[in-house]
Design an enzyme around this catalytic site. Structure first.
Site, PDB file in Angstrom:
ATOM      1  N   HIS A 121       1.283  -1.307  -0.182  1.00 36.97           N
ATOM      2  CA  HIS A 121       0.011   0.396  -0.149  1.00 36.97           C
ATOM      3  C   HIS A 121       0.758   1.320   0.064  1.00 36.97           C
ATOM      4  CE1 HIS A 121       0.681   0.703   4.146  1.00 36.97           C
ATOM      5  NE2 HIS A 121       0.997  -0.413   4.382  1.00 36.97           N
ATOM      6  N   ASP A 122       0.032   2.392  -1.094  1.00 39.97           N
ATOM      7  CA  ASP A 122       1.116   3.933  -0.964  1.00 39.97           C
ATOM      8  C   ASP A 122       2.475   3.289  -1.711  1.00 39.97           C
ATOM      9  OD1 ASP A 122      -1.121   5.349   0.871  1.00 39.97           O
ATOM     10  OD2 ASP A 122      -0.581   3.219   2.054  1.00 39.97           O
ATOM     11  N   GLY A 139       5.517  -1.410   2.864  1.00 32.79           N
ATOM     12  CA  GLY A 139       4.056   0.106   2.463  1.00 32.79           C
ATOM     13  C   GLY A 139       5.526   1.328   1.967  1.00 32.79           C
TER      14      GLY A 139
END
Length: 264
Positions: A121-122, A139
């Site tokens: 994520h991200d 992440g």
């Protein structure tokens, strides 16, 4: 749509250009948008708020847009955004973003992403990168343009990789990797600069000579990081052809946190 295999399941809410091809047994969710000319192979799952641009080649057995592997995630409508002309080989997993950051995982254009790559994520990935098999990004990792990751490279969360940098196979990155630097090891250590990659991209001998001077200041002259930054900043006046490269390096180094530091 004649380009969608009859065994594929495409949600009525999905937005696919009429030229998109979808292979057998692929599942596409209701919040997915896919641009013209993109090909999705068999047995893929594309879900979440995922936007995919034009002329991408997505091979079989990929999972794109699944929720982040983050215990704090509580169903927020975070996103995965993939640009144009990317090649995504088999068994890759790209997660959507999380509310703890911008909420978006981004992949740019013209990237070559080999099998079993994970983007958590991200993550933010630029353009023209090459990720070899089993590269794994935790992440919030940021990857600038023209980065090459060797097979089985593992990148710790929040680490940044500067443009034109490169890792050898099985490298483990706990710190930021500055632009142009080649690293290797567990943990990764700086070995040289990516001179051959720059030559292949058409850089002049004079400009590459400037990169050698940057490398010397950063790694060979036994300077503290702040001293190296000052030495590098002076090079723009001494070697005008290095001005954009000096600016790139010092902008990157200005964002290095005391906690992470840089690959040494």
């Amino acid at each position: 749509m004649s380009n969608v295999h009859p065994t594929a399941i495409v949600s009525p809410g999905a937005e696919l250009d009429s030229s998109v091809t979808v292979g057998p047994y692929t599942v596409i969710g209701p919040h997915v948008r896919i641009g013209a000319g993109t090909t999705v192979g068999p047995h893929c799952v594309i879900e979440g708020h995922t936007t995919i641009g034009q002329d991408n080649r997505i091979f079989q057995f990929n999972s794109l847009g699944a929720i982040p592997q983050d215990k704090k995630y509580a169903g927020e409508p975070c996103e995965l955004m993939i640009g144009d002309r990317n090649t995504i080989r088999e068994f890759c997993t790209f997660n959507i973003g999380s509310p703890g950051d911008a909420g978006v995982t981004r992949v740019g254009n013209d990237n070559w992403i080999m099998a079993y790559v994970h983007l958590a994520h991200d993550c933010v990935v630029g353009n023209h990168v090459i990720f070899a098999n089993n590269s794994q990004l935790a992440g919030h990792v940021h990857v600038d343009d023209w980065v090459i990751l060797g097979g089985f490279t593992v990148v710790h969360q929040f680490v940044r990789l500067g443009a034109h940098s490169m890792s050898a196979m099985c490298s483990l990155l706990f710190a930021d990797l500055p632009p142009f630097v080649m690293c290797q090891g567990q943990p990764a250590a700086a070995r040289s600069m990516n001179f051959e990659g720059l030559r292949r991209r058409g850089w002049t001998p004079e400009r590459i000579s400037g990169i050698k001077a940057i490398h010397k200041a950063l790694y060979r002259d036994d300077l503290a990081l702040e001293q190296a930054k000052e030495r590098i900043a002076l090079m723009a006046a001494e070697r005008p052809e290095t001005a954009p490269d000096v600016a790139m390096m010092n902008t990157f180094l200005a964002g290095v946190s005391a906690q992470r530091g840089i690959v040494r």
